[in-house]
Scaffold this motif. Structure first.
Motif, mmCIF file in Angstrom:
data_model
loop_
_atom_site.group_PDB
_atom_site.id
_atom_site.type_symbol
_atom_site.label_atom_id
_atom_site.label_comp_id
_atom_site.label_asym_id
_atom_site.label_seq_id
_atom_site.Cartn_x
_atom_site.Cartn_y
_atom_site.Cartn_z
ATOM 1 N N CYS A 135 -42.639 62.554 32.822
ATOM 2 C CA CYS A 135 -42.542 61.262 33.509
ATOM 3 C C CYS A 135 -42.905 60.077 32.619
ATOM 4 C CB CYS A 135 -43.414 61.258 34.758
ATOM 5 S SG CYS A 135 -45.176 61.328 34.414
ATOM 6 N N GLY A 136 -43.496 60.337 31.455
ATOM 7 C CA GLY A 136 -43.850 59.258 30.537
ATOM 8 C C GLY A 136 -45.165 58.571 30.854
ATOM 9 N N CYS A 137 -45.887 59.087 31.866
ATOM 10 C CA CYS A 137 -47.145 58.448 32.253
ATOM 11 C C CYS A 137 -48.273 58.837 31.305
ATOM 12 C CB CYS A 137 -47.531 58.853 33.669
ATOM 13 S SG CYS A 137 -48.098 60.565 33.800
ATOM 14 N N GLN A 189 -47.805 65.105 25.277
ATOM 15 C CA GLN A 189 -47.434 64.530 23.986
ATOM 16 C C GLN A 189 -48.485 63.536 23.540
ATOM 17 O OE1 GLN A 189 -43.425 63.085 25.104
ATOM 18 N NE2 GLN A 189 -42.756 64.441 23.469
ATOM 19 N N TYR A 190 -48.778 63.553 22.251
ATOM 20 C CA TYR A 190 -49.691 62.594 21.619
ATOM 21 C C TYR A 190 -51.094 62.639 22.208
ATOM 22 C CZ TYR A 190 -44.918 61.056 20.934
ATOM 23 O OH TYR A 190 -43.566 61.027 20.718
ATOM 24 N N GLY A 191 -51.406 63.693 22.960
ATOM 25 C CA GLY A 191 -52.723 63.834 23.550
ATOM 26 C C GLY A 191 -52.972 62.968 24.776
ATOM 27 N N THR A 192 -51.955 62.196 25.191
ATOM 28 C CA THR A 192 -52.148 61.261 26.299
ATOM 29 C C THR A 192 -50.983 61.187 27.282
ATOM 30 O OG1 THR A 192 -51.219 59.452 24.977
ATOM 31 C CG2 THR A 192 -53.624 59.702 24.960
ATOM 32 N N THR A 193 -49.798 61.586 26.885
ATOM 33 C CA THR A 193 -48.578 61.252 27.611
ATOM 34 C C THR A 193 -47.839 62.478 28.136
ATOM 35 O OG1 THR A 193 -48.343 59.345 26.152
ATOM 36 C CG2 THR A 193 -46.411 59.966 27.421
ATOM 37 N N CYS A 194 -47.402 62.409 29.388
ATOM 38 C CA CYS A 194 -46.610 63.482 29.999
ATOM 39 C C CYS A 194 -45.149 63.352 29.568
ATOM 40 C CB CYS A 194 -46.703 63.396 31.525
ATOM 41 S SG CYS A 194 -45.670 64.613 32.373
ATOM 42 N N GLN A 242 -30.786 61.024 13.330
ATOM 43 C CA GLN A 242 -31.724 62.087 13.614
ATOM 44 C C GLN A 242 -32.027 62.143 15.111
ATOM 45 O OE1 GLN A 242 -35.542 61.632 11.764
ATOM 46 N NE2 GLN A 242 -35.802 63.836 11.602
ATOM 47 N N SER A 243 -32.016 63.347 15.664
ATOM 48 C CA SER A 243 -32.309 63.548 17.081
ATOM 49 C C SER A 243 -33.815 63.523 17.312
ATOM 50 C CB SER A 243 -31.736 64.893 17.524
ATOM 51 O OG SER A 243 -32.153 65.201 18.815
ATOM 52 N N VAL A 244 -34.230 62.837 18.383
ATOM 53 C CA VAL A 244 -35.635 62.766 18.743
ATOM 54 C C VAL A 244 -35.866 63.666 19.950
ATOM 55 C CG1 VAL A 244 -37.505 61.277 19.526
ATOM 56 C CG2 VAL A 244 -35.826 60.413 17.906
ATOM 57 N N GLN A 245 -36.861 64.551 19.870
ATOM 58 C CA GLN A 245 -37.181 65.406 20.995
ATOM 59 C C GLN A 245 -38.385 64.845 21.712
ATOM 60 O OE1 GLN A 245 -37.296 69.504 20.286
ATOM 61 N NE2 GLN A 245 -35.220 69.557 19.521
ATOM 62 N N GLY A 246 -38.448 65.099 23.001
ATOM 63 C CA GLY A 246 -39.595 64.636 23.771
ATOM 64 C C GLY A 246 -39.288 63.345 24.485
ATOM 65 N N CYS A 247 -40.305 62.543 24.650
ATOM 66 C CA CYS A 247 -40.199 61.284 25.379
ATOM 67 C C CYS A 247 -39.205 60.355 24.694
ATOM 68 C CB CYS A 247 -41.576 60.639 25.466
ATOM 69 S SG CYS A 247 -41.598 59.089 26.350
ATOM 70 N N LYS A 248 -38.251 59.832 25.446
ATOM 71 C CA LYS A 248 -37.204 58.982 24.884
ATOM 72 C C LYS A 248 -37.720 57.644 24.387
ATOM 73 C CE LYS A 248 -33.800 60.986 27.935
ATOM 74 N NZ LYS A 248 -32.933 60.792 29.069
ATOM 75 N N ALA A 254 -54.214 60.547 32.022
ATOM 76 C CA ALA A 254 -55.535 60.154 32.535
ATOM 77 C C ALA A 254 -55.399 59.213 33.732
ATOM 78 C CB ALA A 254 -56.364 59.506 31.441
ATOM 79 N N VAL A 255 -54.393 58.366 33.702
ATOM 80 C CA VAL A 255 -54.160 57.447 34.825
ATOM 81 C C VAL A 255 -53.596 58.215 36.013
ATOM 82 C CG1 VAL A 255 -52.837 55.444 35.610
ATOM 83 C CG2 VAL A 255 -53.850 55.447 33.323
ATOM 84 N N ARG A 256 -52.579 59.023 35.774
ATOM 85 C CA ARG A 256 -51.951 59.771 36.865
ATOM 86 C C ARG A 256 -52.955 60.703 37.538
ATOM 87 N NH1 ARG A 256 -46.511 60.492 37.430
ATOM 88 N NH2 ARG A 256 -45.991 61.818 39.160
#
Length: 87
Positions: A62-64, A54-59, A2-8, A67-69
């Motif tokens: 860049c995967g950051c 993504q997930y309400g927290t993650t870009c 299955q292919s995953v979309q979004g953050c690897k 809130a931190v960035r």
């Protein structure tokens, strides 16, 4: 397969509690210059309304943790082609 979309590196099971996120923001700014509270809120509002969040927290770009960035003064929005922070 299955292919995953979004953050690897992430899956929907990845969750960061508000308490842990606040601690990570605090730790990230210990040795770096933090954005003012007003600038932080402006940046974070833009991140939270971004279609790449993504997930309400993650870009997704860049995967950051956004809130931190957003709290780090010298950070930039990684959105391809234009900054969603309007800088």
């Amino acid at each position: 397969m299955q292919s995953v979309q979004g953050c690897k590196g992430c899956s929907e099971s990845v969750q960061v509690s508000p308490e842990k996120l606040a601690r990570l923001v605090e730790m990230a700014t210990l040795n770096r210059i933090a954005a003012s509270d007003e600038e932080y809120e402006r940046r974070l509002d833009r991140c939270l309304s971004c279609p790449s969040l993504q997930y309400g927290t993650t870009c997704r770009h860049c995967g950051c943790l956004v809130a931190v960035r957003a709290k780090l003064l010298d950070s930039e929005c990684p959105y391809p082609g234009e900054s969603r922070w309007g800088e």
